[in-house]
Motif scaffolding. Structure first.
Motif, short mmCIF file in Angstrom:
data_model
loop_
_atom_site.label_atom_id
_atom_site.label_comp_id
_atom_site.label_asym_id
_atom_site.label_seq_id
_atom_site.Cartn_x
_atom_site.Cartn_y
_atom_site.Cartn_z
N GLU A 61 19.06 -25.79 -2.39
CA GLU A 61 18.76 -26.75 -2.28
C GLU A 61 20.39 -27.07 -1.94
O GLU A 61 21.15 -28.26 -2.97
CB GLU A 61 18.90 -27.33 -4.15
CG GLU A 61 17.33 -26.57 -4.63
CD GLU A 61 17.40 -26.69 -6.37
OE1 GLU A 61 18.45 -25.54 -6.77
OE2 GLU A 61 15.81 -26.53 -6.78
N LEU A 113 23.85 -28.17 -0.02
CA LEU A 113 24.23 -28.81 0.77
C LEU A 113 24.91 -28.13 2.00
O LEU A 113 25.40 -28.28 2.73
CB LEU A 113 24.30 -30.44 0.46
CG LEU A 113 23.32 -31.15 -0.63
CD1 LEU A 113 23.88 -32.49 -0.91
CD2 LEU A 113 22.30 -30.97 0.69
N THR A 156 25.03 -29.45 -4.50
CA THR A 156 23.37 -30.13 -3.63
C THR A 156 22.95 -31.29 -4.04
O THR A 156 23.86 -32.12 -4.40
CB THR A 156 21.89 -28.68 -4.95
OG1 THR A 156 22.72 -29.78 -6.28
CG2 THR A 156 23.44 -27.56 -5.13
N ALA A 157 22.26 -31.87 -4.12
CA ALA A 157 21.77 -33.48 -3.91
C ALA A 157 21.32 -33.53 -5.40
O ALA A 157 21.98 -34.48 -5.64
CB ALA A 157 20.25 -33.14 -3.44
N SER A 179 24.91 -26.26 4.87
CA SER A 179 23.48 -25.58 5.07
C SER A 179 23.39 -25.80 6.54
O SER A 179 22.72 -27.70 6.71
CB SER A 179 22.45 -26.03 3.90
OG SER A 179 21.08 -25.79 4.36
N ASN A 205 20.66 -26.20 8.05
CA ASN A 205 18.92 -26.94 6.64
C ASN A 205 19.44 -28.29 6.69
O ASN A 205 18.86 -29.10 6.84
CB ASN A 205 18.00 -26.13 6.27
CG ASN A 205 17.56 -24.92 6.83
OD1 ASN A 205 17.56 -24.96 7.84
ND2 ASN A 205 17.86 -23.81 5.57
N LYS A 206 20.67 -28.60 6.32
CA LYS A 206 20.65 -30.04 5.96
C LYS A 206 21.95 -30.98 6.91
O LYS A 206 22.21 -31.96 6.85
CB LYS A 206 21.97 -29.68 4.24
CG LYS A 206 20.95 -29.12 3.38
CD LYS A 206 19.64 -30.13 3.31
CE LYS A 206 19.40 -29.13 1.95
NZ LYS A 206 17.63 -29.27 1.47
N GLU A 241 22.33 -32.98 9.13
CA GLU A 241 21.58 -34.56 10.52
C GLU A 241 22.02 -34.58 11.62
O GLU A 241 21.49 -35.12 12.46
CB GLU A 241 21.69 -35.27 9.16
CG GLU A 241 21.09 -35.27 7.59
CD GLU A 241 21.00 -36.29 7.30
OE1 GLU A 241 21.94 -37.32 7.27
OE2 GLU A 241 20.86 -36.61 5.95
N VAL A 278 25.58 -34.17 6.61
CA VAL A 278 25.09 -33.41 6.17
C VAL A 278 25.11 -34.35 4.49
O VAL A 278 25.63 -34.80 3.82
CB VAL A 278 26.20 -32.14 5.09
CG1 VAL A 278 24.69 -31.75 4.57
CG2 VAL A 278 27.12 -31.37 6.67
N ASN A 279 23.12 -34.58 5.20
CA ASN A 279 22.91 -35.04 3.64
C ASN A 279 23.36 -36.42 3.53
O ASN A 279 23.73 -36.50 2.41
CB ASN A 279 22.22 -34.20 2.69
CG ASN A 279 21.52 -35.17 2.27
OD1 ASN A 279 20.48 -34.66 2.10
ND2 ASN A 279 21.11 -34.80 0.59
#
Length: 230
Positions: free
Chosen positions: A150, A152, A165-166, A198, A200-201, A203, A212-213
């Motif tokens: 979770e 970011l 986090t989001a 992260s 994973n976040k 872009e 990031v997100n």
């Protein structure tokens, strides 16, 4: 009680003796060795791990602050020096404390207790071997569980960090270096001295910033290799 392993990096024999004597008086500390310069310490750290370093700034061959910047994975660091003017630079590198020589035992004890509190708040050695997908963060005297998936990014705010986090943001009293030690390195990367993201976040990114997100995070000049090597 498991002991906290530490080393001394100091070129003055008298200072080494004082620190070693102080370490011997603290039940939760275990001295693993002392080194007269950072080069010798670097070689030893290639095959050994400690939780704490006592580091002098004015060392032969490689200065203490430069040595800190070479370490990919840092233990907690307590600076020991006769020069107060380096305190700000030290805290920029997320050292735990800064001891001015001659060091009194009471002040030494305050510094090592800061490290102990941080270690006690997180995983024990057996827990560290387990694969976890979360951490517990102290937020306003409450322990809050946060999933790695979770997060970011993490932002430094002087003595505090902000974990974003989001859905929510969490503020906790600790350094970016301390939380970096708790985050899985294959997922989270520091791209600025004040930001950990992260992957994973992530872009997209340029040489100056990472998205990031949907949020633009600056990339520090000394961290561009991290992004370029993804």
């Amino acid at each position: 009680m498991s002991k906290m392993k530490c080393i001394i990096i100091e070129d003055e024999p008298l200072a080494v003796k004082v620190l070693a004597d102080y370490v011997a008086q603290v039940p939760f500390l275990q001295l693993e060795g002392s080194f007269k310069d950072a080069i010798l310490a670097t070689e030893w750290l290639r095959t050994n791990e400690v939780q704490l370093m006592f580091l002098d700034i004015h060392l032969p061959k490689l200065k203490g602050m430069a040595f800190l910047r070479t370490l990919a994975k840092r233990p907690a660091v307590i600076i020991t020096t006769a020069y107060h003017q380096y305190a700000v630079e030290g805290f920029d590198l997320y050292v735990t404390d800064y001891l001015l020589k001659p060091i009194e035992f009471e002040r030494f004890l305050i510094a090592v207790n800061k490290v102990k509190v941080t270690n006690d708040n997180w995983q024990s050695p057996t827990e560290a071997d387990e694969v976890k997908d979360y951490l517990f963060l102290t937020v306003q005297k409450k322990r809050v569980k946060i999933l790695f998936s979770e997060i970011l990014y993490v932002e430094s705010q002087r003595e505090y960090i902000k974990v974003v986090t989001a859905k929510k943001e969490f503020i906790s009293r600790m350094s970016t270096h301390e939380i970096e030690e708790l985050l899985p390195g294959h997922i989270f990367k520091r791209i600025h001295r004040s930001f950990i993201i992260s992957l994973n976040k992530l872009e997209s990114f340029t040489a100056e910033s990472a998205d990031v997100n949907g949020i633009a995070i600056p990339i520090g000049r000394g961290y561009r290799e991290v992004i370029e090597n993804l």
